[in-house]
Design a protein around this motif. Structure first.
Motif, PDB file in Angstrom:
ATOM      1  N   ALA A 452       0.842  -1.194   0.000  1.00  0.00           N
ATOM      2  CA  ALA A 452       0.000   0.000   0.000  1.00  0.00           C
ATOM      3  C   ALA A 452       0.874   1.240   0.000  1.00  0.00           C
ATOM      4  CB  ALA A 452      -0.929   0.010   1.200  1.00  0.00           C
ATOM      5  N   LYS A 453       0.275   2.335  -0.414  1.00  0.00           N
ATOM      6  CA  LYS A 453       0.948   3.628  -0.369  1.00  0.00           C
ATOM      7  C   LYS A 453      -0.082   4.681   0.017  1.00  0.00           C
ATOM      8  CE  LYS A 453       4.006   6.707  -2.975  1.00  0.00           C
ATOM      9  NZ  LYS A 453       4.737   6.904  -4.260  1.00  0.00           N
ATOM     10  N   VAL A 454       0.236   5.449   1.048  1.00  0.00           N
ATOM     11  CA  VAL A 454      -0.673   6.468   1.562  1.00  0.00           C
ATOM     12  C   VAL A 454       0.064   7.798   1.616  1.00  0.00           C
ATOM     13  CG1 VAL A 454      -2.113   7.198   3.489  1.00  0.00           C
ATOM     14  CG2 VAL A 454      -1.938   4.772   2.927  1.00  0.00           C
ATOM     15  N   THR A 455      -0.569   8.838   1.106  1.00  0.00           N
ATOM     16  CA  THR A 455       0.003  10.179   1.150  1.00  0.00           C
ATOM     17  C   THR A 455      -0.968  11.114   1.846  1.00  0.00           C
ATOM     18  OG1 THR A 455       1.219   9.836  -0.912  1.00  0.00           O
ATOM     19  CG2 THR A 455       0.909  12.110  -0.197  1.00  0.00           C
ATOM     20  N   LEU A 456      -0.503  11.772   2.907  1.00  0.00           N
ATOM     21  CA  LEU A 456      -1.271  12.789   3.607  1.00  0.00           C
ATOM     22  C   LEU A 456      -0.615  14.134   3.329  1.00  0.00           C
ATOM     23  CD1 LEU A 456      -1.803  11.080   7.085  1.00  0.00           C
ATOM     24  CD2 LEU A 456      -3.513  11.367   5.298  1.00  0.00           C
ATOM     25  N   ASN A 457      -1.386  15.059   2.800  1.00  0.00           N
ATOM     26  CA  ASN A 457      -0.853  16.370   2.450  1.00  0.00           C
ATOM     27  C   ASN A 457      -1.411  17.407   3.410  1.00  0.00           C
ATOM     28  OD1 ASN A 457      -0.079  18.807   1.315  1.00  0.00           O
ATOM     29  ND2 ASN A 457      -0.353  18.098  -0.787  1.00  0.00           N
ATOM     30  N   GLY A 458      -0.560  17.852   4.319  1.00  0.00           N
ATOM     31  CA  GLY A 458      -0.956  18.892   5.249  1.00  0.00           C
ATOM     32  C   GLY A 458      -0.291  20.219   4.947  1.00  0.00           C
ATOM     33  N   ALA A 459       0.256  20.350   3.721  1.00  0.00           N
ATOM     34  CA  ALA A 459       0.988  21.564   3.368  1.00  0.00           C
ATOM     35  C   ALA A 459       0.055  22.733   3.090  1.00  0.00           C
ATOM     36  CB  ALA A 459       1.872  21.301   2.153  1.00  0.00           C
ATOM     37  N   PRO A 463      -6.473  19.802   3.978  1.00  0.00           N
ATOM     38  CA  PRO A 463      -5.749  18.526   3.958  1.00  0.00           C
ATOM     39  C   PRO A 463      -6.209  17.641   2.805  1.00  0.00           C
ATOM     40  CG  PRO A 463      -6.517  19.044   6.173  1.00  0.00           C
ATOM     41  CD  PRO A 463      -7.167  20.015   5.250  1.00  0.00           C
ATOM     42  N   ALA A 464      -5.282  16.810   2.309  1.00  0.00           N
ATOM     43  CA  ALA A 464      -5.595  15.902   1.200  1.00  0.00           C
ATOM     44  C   ALA A 464      -5.034  14.525   1.507  1.00  0.00           C
ATOM     45  CB  ALA A 464      -5.016  16.441  -0.111  1.00  0.00           C
ATOM     46  N   LEU A 465      -5.668  13.520   0.898  1.00  0.00           N
ATOM     47  CA  LEU A 465      -5.258  12.138   1.112  1.00  0.00           C
ATOM     48  C   LEU A 465      -5.299  11.396  -0.212  1.00  0.00           C
ATOM     49  CD1 LEU A 465      -6.202   9.687   3.908  1.00  0.00           C
ATOM     50  CD2 LEU A 465      -6.756   9.062   1.565  1.00  0.00           C
ATOM     51  N   ASN A 466      -4.282  10.562  -0.435  1.00  0.00           N
ATOM     52  CA  ASN A 466      -4.246   9.666  -1.590  1.00  0.00           C
ATOM     53  C   ASN A 466      -3.794   8.306  -1.096  1.00  0.00           C
ATOM     54  OD1 ASN A 466      -2.431   8.291  -3.819  1.00  0.00           O
ATOM     55  ND2 ASN A 466      -3.936   9.537  -4.900  1.00  0.00           N
ATOM     56  N   ALA A 467      -4.493   7.247  -1.531  1.00  0.00           N
ATOM     57  CA  ALA A 467      -4.159   5.911  -1.038  1.00  0.00           C
ATOM     58  C   ALA A 467      -4.364   4.880  -2.135  1.00  0.00           C
ATOM     59  CB  ALA A 467      -5.017   5.567   0.176  1.00  0.00           C
ATOM     60  N   MET A 495      -8.509  -7.401  -3.045  1.00  0.00           N
ATOM     61  CA  MET A 495      -8.948  -6.119  -3.584  1.00  0.00           C
ATOM     62  C   MET A 495      -7.759  -5.283  -4.027  1.00  0.00           C
ATOM     63  SD  MET A 495      -9.932  -4.030  -0.104  1.00  0.00           S
ATOM     64  CE  MET A 495     -10.932  -5.372   0.508  1.00  0.00           C
ATOM     65  N   ASN A 496      -8.022  -4.419  -4.973  1.00  0.00           N
ATOM     66  CA  ASN A 496      -7.092  -3.340  -5.295  1.00  0.00           C
ATOM     67  C   ASN A 496      -7.901  -2.062  -5.386  1.00  0.00           C
ATOM     68  OD1 ASN A 496      -7.697  -2.829  -8.332  1.00  0.00           O
ATOM     69  ND2 ASN A 496      -7.409  -5.053  -8.197  1.00  0.00           N
ATOM     70  N   VAL A 497      -7.440  -1.052  -4.684  1.00  0.00           N
ATOM     71  CA  VAL A 497      -8.186   0.191  -4.534  1.00  0.00           C
ATOM     72  C   VAL A 497      -7.241   1.365  -4.728  1.00  0.00           C
ATOM     73  CG1 VAL A 497      -9.593   1.595  -2.983  1.00  0.00           C
ATOM     74  CG2 VAL A 497      -9.774  -0.891  -2.900  1.00  0.00           C
ATOM     75  N   SER A 511     -17.152  13.376   0.932  1.00  0.00           N
ATOM     76  CA  SER A 511     -17.895  13.990  -0.178  1.00  0.00           C
ATOM     77  C   SER A 511     -17.014  14.246  -1.390  1.00  0.00           C
ATOM     78  CB  SER A 511     -18.531  15.309   0.281  1.00  0.00           C
ATOM     79  OG  SER A 511     -19.440  15.087   1.336  1.00  0.00           O
ATOM     80  N   ALA A 512     -15.710  14.380  -1.189  1.00  0.00           N
ATOM     81  CA  ALA A 512     -14.790  14.661  -2.291  1.00  0.00           C
ATOM     82  C   ALA A 512     -14.031  13.418  -2.749  1.00  0.00           C
ATOM     83  CB  ALA A 512     -13.801  15.746  -1.878  1.00  0.00           C
ATOM     84  N   LEU A 513     -14.437  12.251  -2.276  1.00  0.00           N
ATOM     85  CA  LEU A 513     -13.707  11.023  -2.566  1.00  0.00           C
ATOM     86  C   LEU A 513     -13.857  10.612  -4.030  1.00  0.00           C
ATOM     87  CD1 LEU A 513     -12.028   8.811  -1.123  1.00  0.00           C
ATOM     88  CD2 LEU A 513     -14.160   7.526  -0.864  1.00  0.00           C
ATOM     89  N   ASN A 514     -12.730  10.291  -4.665  1.00  0.00           N
ATOM     90  CA  ASN A 514     -12.709   9.792  -6.040  1.00  0.00           C
ATOM     91  C   ASN A 514     -11.782   8.587  -6.111  1.00  0.00           C
ATOM     92  OD1 ASN A 514     -14.238  11.974  -7.640  1.00  0.00           O
ATOM     93  ND2 ASN A 514     -12.715  13.173  -6.523  1.00  0.00           N
TER      94      ASN A 514
END
Length: 699
Positions: A452-459, A463-467, A495-497, A511-514
């Protein structure tokens, strides 16, 4: 015997010289006693002002002694501040006492028997142009410079010869009573607005000789807390010469305690090396106490580290480190580089767990019960209580990710991300200017494994998240329970997500999940639903809630499909479940923000007992069902028109059953008795299909 006669002669000469010195010093002492005190004061004040350009005022008495030591004492002393300073005085003190022994000077030694400052107050300041108030302008230099012109540069002093610069000037230094009593120091920077203040300063310094250990003991109050400091240097002479000597340090305060036992080098690049420990009850409280408060939120609590340290003023290296931080424990090696705009931490850590929820204000607490990250199994079959709660509006604050940069190789026994519990894992973590990237090369998750790879962007302000996840062999029930509060499915999952989102709260992020993905389940069950029984009951009247099927389960051999997510709306168009006597196709949408679904399920009573690997196009009675409403309490309604669209298929299904037991089951579902053969086959064929369907569903 001239030698024997010479010894008394030398002794007599020494006594004569000593007597002369005593007479001279005694004469000076008598003379000093006859000189008025005001004369001393005026001369001292004049000399200081000429050298610094600042006025020195001695309001109290001044005393000078010559025996047995050269000494001076002044009371109520004030030294003026720069004209732009915030206070009129840079230094004030109640009294100053200095005493220097005379005779050791004859042999090149310095023995200060007393140096005491009573209630000194020192105000250090930097103005808006960056000029410090400890930068002085001597009166002579200022007078020689013409108006508008810079003061002339001082003539370059001749280079000291090897003889004059050697170490033969002073043989030894000895300090007796050296102390500061109830002092205070303040610092103000008009450029940055920073203000720091130390009060109630009390110190003592013990130095019997440059070849004997030096001991320092002091205390002060900083931001309301008392700080105590003790240190020793084994050989001050070696240290002054730029060599290395044994050194210990202990600092204690309510917000931090640290100790060091090793060596120190005061050469061109000062360096420490040895065993060090730091204990901080709360990093957040320490930062606030030091004047650099962290953003509001959770986390940054207790911190403790011990290990071997090698340090310069800008770079710290820890090896054989053992640390504990916010309930997480680990070992490894760390490097902290304080150069640059932000501290940077690099190294390797092996920790028992990583709990990201601590640093995500507004995130739900980690589940304390239920299955663990490596457990789960098939879970229980009880239906959950209906929940009307929506997603949280509490702000998610990731600004703490901007506090430092990091590049770490980590192994963890457990990782907690909101309610999701990840087992033993290996990951690389990079934190760069508020962006945290965790690349999991080994991931144990609910009895399965993957990457897995998770990115949290608090810059940024939002905030943003990618996983991305690629997983197999998972236990579906605990995973879906913790990830989506869904407790209706169990089995083995793969699964692959890939998803991404941004938002200032959990609700905004959902609400912004894609994204997109694929999920496959094998050898499992749909909890609380018996599809065959549901198909029988649903036509007796529209059903509401998951428990309408008498809390029974539907076993399956295969179940899965692909999906896409756009702005929180999940769409699936190829759902398929294979089970003995049942084939289920489906398509529809799931509204994640509203926790609702609109889904068309097309169960088919199939003329085969084949499950996994069976044909998806088997003949049978198709009974479409619409599932709509909230997740916790959906509504089931049938599509009768679709059932009656294939009358031949419905009748032939019973004839084509390839198993007597399966045929009996199907006929049982249709409300008939066992197949005894006594009923007329012709009567069965003539039976109206609509009546058969009504009989199937008890109508």
């Amino acid at each position: 015997m001239p030698i024997k006669e010479g010894r008394p002669a030398m002794a007599r000469i020494a006594l004569i010289v000593f007597g002369i010195l005593v007479l001279i010093v005694g004469g000076l002492a008598v003379a000093a006693s006859l000189i008025p005190t005001e004369t001393y004061k005026a001369e001292i004040e004049k000399q200081v002002e000429q050298q610094t350009g600042r006025k020195l005022t001695i309001e109290g008495d001044v005393g000078i002694t010559f025996l047995p030591s050269i000494g001076a004492e002044a009371e109520k002393v004030r030294f003026a501040n720069a004209e732009w300073g915030s206070s009129p005085d840079m230094v004030t003190m109640e009294s100053l006492q200095v005493a220097l022994k005379i005779l050791p000077l004859l042999s090149g030694n310095v023995e200060i028997s007393r140096f005491i400052l009573v209630e000194p107050e020192i105000n250090l300041e930097v103005n808006g142009q960056g000029t410090p108030n400890w930068q002085f302008a001597p009166m002579e230099q200022a007078a020689e410079a013409a108006p508008g012109e810079a003061a002339p540069a001082e003539e370059e002093a001749p280079a000291a010869s090897e003889e004059s610069s050697g170490g033969s000037g002073i043989g030894d230094i000895s300090l007796g009573e050296v102390s500061i009593e109830n002092g205070a120091v303040s610092y103000r920077d008009q450029q940055s607005g920073a203000v720091y203040e130390l009060t109630q300063i009390n110190t003592t310094l013990d130095l019997p000789s440059l070849d004997a250990p030096m001991n320092f003991d002091g205390s002060a109050v900083w931001n309301g807390d008392e700080v105590n400091l003790t240190l020793t240097a084994e050989n001050p002479r070696v240290l002054i010469a730029g060599g290395t000597t044994a050194f210990t340090l202990d600092l204690s305060a309510p917000k931090v305690t640290t100790s060091f036992d090793g060596s120190i080098n005061q050469g061109d690049q000062p360096k420490l090396g040895g065993e060090m420990s730091v204990d901080i009850p709360s990093v957040r409280e320490l930062a606030a106490w030091a004047g650099s408060p962290l953003p509001e939120g959770d986390g940054f609590g207790p911190f403790n580290i011990t290990g071997k340290v090698s340090a310069t003023p800008e770079v710290f290296d820890f090896s054989d480190a053992e640390l504990a931080f916010d309930g997480m424990n680990g070992t490894g090696a760390l490097n902290a580089d304080l150069r640059g705009q932000k501290p940077k931490i690099t190294g390797r850590l092996d920790v028992d767990k990583i709990d990201t929820n601590i640093y995500m204000a507004g995130a739900p607490a980690s589940s304390g019960g239920g299955d663990t990250a490596s457990g789960g199994g098939s879970g229980g079959g009880t239906a959950p209580a209906a929940s009307s709660e929506g997603w949280s509006d509490e702000p998610i604050d990731m600004s703490a990710l901007n506090a430092f940069n990091a590049d770490l190789a980590l192994s963890a026994g457990e990782i907690l991300i909101q309610k999701i519990q990840i087992g033993e894992s290996a990951l690389g973590v990079k934190l760069n200017n508020g962006v945290l990237t965790a690349d999991l090369s080994k991931l144990a998750l609910y009895e399965g494994a993957g990457t897995a790879k998770v990115t949290l962007n608090g810059a940024s302000a939002t905030p943003a998240l990618n996983a991305t996840f690629d997983l197999s062999g998972l236990s579906a029930y605990p995973l879906l329970r913790d990830a989506a509060d869904f407790e209706r499915l169990e089995g083995n999952a793969a699964m692959n997500v890939s998803v991404d989102t941004r938002g200032k709260s959990q609700k905004q992020m959902i609400s912004a999940l894609n994204g997109s993905g694929e999920m496959r389940f094998t050898d499992g069950a749909i909890k609380g639903i018996n599809v065959a029984q549901l198909m029988r009951n649903v036509f007796s009247g529209a059903l509401t809630g998951w428990n309408s099927a008498e809390a029974k389960d539907t076993d399956f051999s295969e179940l899965g499909g692909t999906f896409t997510i756009s702005n929180g709306i999940l769409s699936n168009q190829d759902f398929l479940m294979l089970s003995p006597l049942i084939r289920v196709a489906g398509k529809g949408t799931v509204n994640l923000p509203q926790k609702t679904l609109s889904y068309r399920v097309e169960p088919k009573l199939a003329a085969t007992l084949e499950g996994q690997g069976g044909e998806t196009g088997s003949k049978g009675i198709e009974v479409p069902v619409m599932i709509e409403g909230p997740w916790a309490k959906p509504r089931f309604t049938p599509d009768l028109k679709a059932i009656l669209s294939d009358p031949d298929g419905a009748l032939n299904t019973i004839k084509d059953m390839d198993s007597e037991s399966g045929k009996q089951l199907l006929e049982g579902l249709m409300g008939g008795g066992s197949s005894s053969g006594s009923s007329s086959e012709e009567d069965g064929e003539k039976k109206n299909l609509e009546d058969a369907v009504k009989g199937l569903f008890g109508r």
